[in-house]
Motif scaffolding. Structure first.
Motif, short mmCIF file in Angstrom:
data_model
loop_
_atom_site.label_atom_id
_atom_site.label_comp_id
_atom_site.label_asym_id
_atom_site.label_seq_id
_atom_site.Cartn_x
_atom_site.Cartn_y
_atom_site.Cartn_z
N GLN A 28 64.28 56.47 20.90
CA GLN A 28 64.64 54.99 20.58
C GLN A 28 65.83 54.76 19.80
O GLN A 28 65.58 55.52 18.56
CB GLN A 28 63.19 54.60 19.72
CG GLN A 28 61.95 54.67 20.46
CD GLN A 28 61.16 56.03 20.85
OE1 GLN A 28 61.86 57.06 20.29
NE2 GLN A 28 60.38 55.89 21.82
N PRO B 224 54.56 43.71 10.37
CA PRO B 224 55.25 43.60 11.81
C PRO B 224 55.78 42.42 12.02
O PRO B 224 56.93 42.16 12.52
CB PRO B 224 53.83 43.91 12.62
CG PRO B 224 53.24 44.75 11.66
CD PRO B 224 53.28 44.21 10.49
N ASP B 225 55.23 40.92 11.47
CA ASP B 225 55.53 39.82 11.78
C ASP B 225 56.98 39.43 10.83
O ASP B 225 57.80 38.85 11.49
CB ASP B 225 54.57 38.69 11.51
CG ASP B 225 53.46 38.42 12.73
OD1 ASP B 225 53.90 38.89 14.02
OD2 ASP B 225 52.72 38.05 12.56
N ARG C 290 59.50 41.40 12.87
CA ARG C 290 60.14 40.71 14.28
C ARG C 290 60.84 39.60 13.92
O ARG C 290 61.99 39.24 14.42
CB ARG C 290 58.89 40.24 15.02
CG ARG C 290 57.87 41.74 15.66
CD ARG C 290 56.93 40.93 16.28
NE ARG C 290 55.93 41.93 16.71
CZ ARG C 290 54.64 42.27 16.17
NH1 ARG C 290 54.44 41.50 15.39
NH2 ARG C 290 54.02 43.24 16.66
N LYS D 177 67.32 43.11 17.90
CA LYS D 177 66.42 43.11 18.46
C LYS D 177 66.11 44.43 19.28
O LYS D 177 65.00 44.57 19.84
CB LYS D 177 66.60 41.97 19.54
CG LYS D 177 66.61 40.50 18.97
CD LYS D 177 65.55 40.34 17.67
CE LYS D 177 65.71 39.29 17.13
NZ LYS D 177 64.99 39.18 15.78
N VAL E 210 63.36 46.04 17.41
CA VAL E 210 62.08 45.35 17.51
C VAL E 210 61.68 45.81 18.84
O VAL E 210 60.31 46.16 18.98
CB VAL E 210 62.21 43.96 17.28
CG1 VAL E 210 60.97 43.18 17.82
CG2 VAL E 210 62.59 43.51 15.93
N ALA E 211 62.20 45.62 19.88
CA ALA E 211 61.72 46.17 21.17
C ALA E 211 61.38 47.53 21.26
O ALA E 211 60.32 47.89 21.84
CB ALA E 211 62.79 45.80 22.40
N GLN E 212 62.28 48.32 20.58
CA GLN E 212 61.89 49.87 20.74
C GLN E 212 60.81 50.52 19.82
O GLN E 212 60.10 51.44 20.19
CB GLN E 212 62.98 50.78 20.41
CG GLN E 212 64.38 50.72 21.58
CD GLN E 212 65.63 50.75 20.86
OE1 GLN E 212 65.83 51.62 20.02
NE2 GLN E 212 66.65 50.16 21.58
N SER E 213 60.44 49.30 18.88
CA SER E 213 59.33 49.66 18.06
C SER E 213 58.14 48.97 18.29
O SER E 213 57.03 49.14 17.62
CB SER E 213 59.84 49.35 16.49
OG SER E 213 61.02 49.99 16.21
N ALA E 214 58.23 48.17 19.27
CA ALA E 214 57.21 47.22 19.74
C ALA E 214 55.61 47.72 19.61
O ALA E 214 54.84 47.22 18.91
CB ALA E 214 57.39 46.49 21.07
N LEU F 43 54.70 48.67 16.00
CA LEU F 43 54.48 47.10 15.25
C LEU F 43 52.92 46.72 15.61
O LEU F 43 52.50 46.35 14.81
CB LEU F 43 55.57 46.18 15.57
CG LEU F 43 56.91 46.69 14.94
CD1 LEU F 43 57.90 45.72 15.26
CD2 LEU F 43 57.00 46.82 13.45
N ASP F 44 52.83 46.70 16.83
CA ASP F 44 51.48 46.03 17.39
C ASP F 44 50.36 47.02 16.82
O ASP F 44 49.21 46.29 16.26
CB ASP F 44 51.39 45.99 18.97
CG ASP F 44 52.36 45.22 19.44
OD1 ASP F 44 52.93 44.27 19.07
OD2 ASP F 44 52.70 45.33 20.73
#
Length: 619
Positions: A414, A521-522, A525, A531, A534-538, A541-542
């Motif tokens: 990542q 997380p929000d 984001r 971004k 954000v995408a690589q950590s998705a 974060l979820d």
């Protein structure tokens, strides 16, 4: 206006307040001295524009009276630079990649000088100006700065999904901002650099690599091309030497000047061809050293082309993971061209710490100062499954700059999350004696957050849940979630030993911490402009959001239990269901070598949520 010494990363060699405050305003006069590359000039113009400057005029000299903002930029020893540096009571830089940045405020105007020893130094000066000019006004300072280590950067040397070309482009820009100077292209899953190393690259791939090289040049990064022929090479074969020459010639055509041969993670007690047995004798570690030196010395001779000061080949040996004396290391020490740079990963593949004595032992073992390949924050091994490694870069001893030729980090699959640790490594390599791991960790969060305080705080909360740094053994070298653990330990102590007021205060702190985790997380984001991060950590974060909600429910259950309410158990049951959902979230398929459930503050948060129902007796 009160003047305070600004925070600059990496920490400069020397920085002092120079008296007064520089306010650029909307109009600046730019005086360009000799030896100023167009990309750096454009960078300075962009920095000024971002700072609110709407008009940039150019001039060839500085007036006797400063009536507005003047900026002088240049590299070398021109008359304009000498005069400007003298006027701001500073001196020209004298070290490679060094720079002077100094300002003076007088006569209702101001003068800022960016003087580089060379083009690289001037580029680094511009990066310091970028940090200063984030505020409309900044204190006049006098900075004299240069790197402690000549090699600083990253090696894309991990197993699993390699970075995309877009990832690499973004990473090169980041390295430029961090004052690094080296990127080693060595993805294990590039077939044309390993399994099919003898084959030519397809024209389309070669074109993409060329674009990366130009991106590296714009960011003053040395693009190093690495090849890994070890699994199949015949060291004594003229045909294989010619195949290496042909591959390097093609890459040299892209303006690459530094090359690397990786001989790690191979079997070195058997030959790939009978010719090597005839030339070097029966297969053994000592014979392997002789064979490798034979091939590498020929490659080094090609690179130098009769020029003793020509570029040095870099190699990683088969025994890269310790400094223990062995027949293999003795063979390399005896036969390897002294110009060749040797990489070494420390006292282990993933070392928990690296000290000056460790580096001295490596120097003795390999017969030269080594280039440290630091396997942090790489996450391509089983113990790192489900983790992002974003703890501060730490436990590397100040003073290593005197014992190493440099440090490069092996990052994660990542790319964007890797920058948190890599920024620490590059800051350490720039000025190891003044390096502060915690402050640099905060600076990395601010960089991702574009200096927004709320986003920075959310990122630091996220980083804390990914603080554990594993090794190949069972014990991590950095603990998991130390900040969260301190809060949870305080709650346990208050419930066990405190009075009613202390319990309520601790539970209130717990609720706030739970909100921070659930909301982070929000905030990330929305607030992180990159971004890719954000995408690589998705999935992390979820999972963090669900774990935060589980902790919110746990805090509510504990408060209800503390008040003697019968609603505590339903809260605890809901918390367990939410925790189970969080624990079931898995890493992105294909992103890392080892896939599995996402880890969030594991061993800290999960244990507390599981233990919570038994901490207070419920009706």
């Amino acid at each position: 206006m009160t003047e305070t010494l600004p925070g600059i990363f990496p920490t400069p060699t020397s920085m002092q307040l120079n008296g007064g405050t520089v306010t650029l305003g909307t109009s600046v006069v730019l005086v360009q001295a000799a030896k100023t590359d167009a990309e750096t000039v454009e960078l300075v113009r962009q920095i000024l524009s971002n700072a609110g400057v709407t008009r940039i005029r150019t001039a060839t000299h500085i007036p006797a009276k400063l009536d507005q903002s003047y900026i002088v930029i240049g590299a070398g020893n021109s008359a304009i630079l000498r005069s400007a540096v003298g006027r701001v009571k500073a001196a020209l830089p004298t070290e490679k990649e060094g720079y002077t940045l100094a300002s003076t405020v007088e006569d209702g105007g101001n003068l800022t000088v960016l003087a580089g020893f060379d083009g690289d130094g001037l580029f680094h000066a511009a990066q310091t100006l970028r940090q200063l000019a984030k505020r409309a006004s900044f204190p006049a300072v006098r900075i004299h700065d240069f790197p402690s280590m000549p090699v600083r950067g990253t090696i894309e040397g991990f197993y699993g999904a390699p970075w995309t070309m877009q990832d690499r482009s973004a990473h090169l820009a980041f390295l430029g901002r961090a004052k690094a100077n080296t990127y080693i292209y060595s993805p294990k899953d590039d077939p044309f650099a390993r399994d099919k190393w003898r084959d030519d690259y397809p024209a389309a791939t070669l074109k993409q690599l060329g674009e990366l090289v130009h991106q590296a040049e714009r960011n003053h990064i040395d693009f190093v091309y690495a090849i890994s022929p070890g699994p199949s090479v015949c060291y004594s074969s003229p045909a294989d030497l010619q195949a290496l020459r042909r591959k390097f010639d093609a890459i040299r055509g892209l303006s690459v000047r530094t090359f690397y041969v990786a001989l790690d993670d191979i079997e070195y007690t058997k030959w790939n061809c009978d010719a090597d047995k005839e030339k070097f004798g029966p297969a053994s570690d000592k014979a392997a050293a002789a064979a490798q030196a034979y091939l590498l010395n020929a490659v080094q001779a090609d690179l130098a082309s009769g020029n003793a000061a020509g570029p040095s080949l870099i190699m990683v040996p088969t025994e890269y993971y310790n400094a223990t004396e062995s027949p293999y290391k003795a063979g390399l020490r005896e036969k390897l061209d002294p110009r060749i740079i040797v990489q070494w990963t420390g006292t282990d593949v993933v070392p928990p710490a690296i000290s000056i004595p460790d580096a001295k032992a490596a120097t003795k073992a390999f017969g030269r100062k080594t280039l440290l390949w630091d396997n942090y924050p790489v996450n391509d091994y089983a113990q790192s499954t489900g983790r992002l490694l974003v703890a501060p870069y730490a436990r590397r001893e100040a003073g290593l700059s005197s014992e190493l030729t440099g440090i490069v980090a092996n990052p994660m699959n990542q790319e964007a999350p890797s920058r948190v640790a890599v920024m620490g490594l590059t800051a350490f390599a720039w000025n190891d004696k003044a390096y502060d791991a915690e402050l640099t960790w905060h600076a990395a969060a601010r960089e991702l957050a574009s200096d927004d305080p709320r986003t920075t705080a959310a990122l630091l909360t996220f980083f804390d849940t990914q603080h554990l740094a594993p090794t190949f053994g069972t014990q991590p070298w950095q603990p998991q979630a130390p900040r969260l653990k301190a809060v949870l330990d305080h709650v346990r102590e208050a419930l066990a030993q405190g009075d009613a007021a202390a319990r309520k205060a601790a539970l209130k702190d717990l609720a706030r911490q739970a909100d921070d985790i659930a909301n982070a997380p929000d905030i990330i984001r929305a607030g992180v402009a990159d971004k890719g991060f954000v995408a690589q950590s998705a999935p992390w974060l979820d999972a963090m959001q669900r774990w935060g909600r589980a902790l919110q429910l746990t805090a509510a259950g504990l408060s209800a239990a503390d008040e003697g309410s019968g609603t505590a158990q339903p809260f605890f049951a809901d918390a367990k269901r939410m925790a189970d959902e969080a624990a079931a979230i898995r890493s992105i398929p294909g992103a890392t070598r080892f896939e599995g459930p996402i880890k969030i503050a594991d061993g800290v948060l999960d244990l507390f949520i599981a233990d919570a129902p038994g901490l207070i007796a419920t009706p």
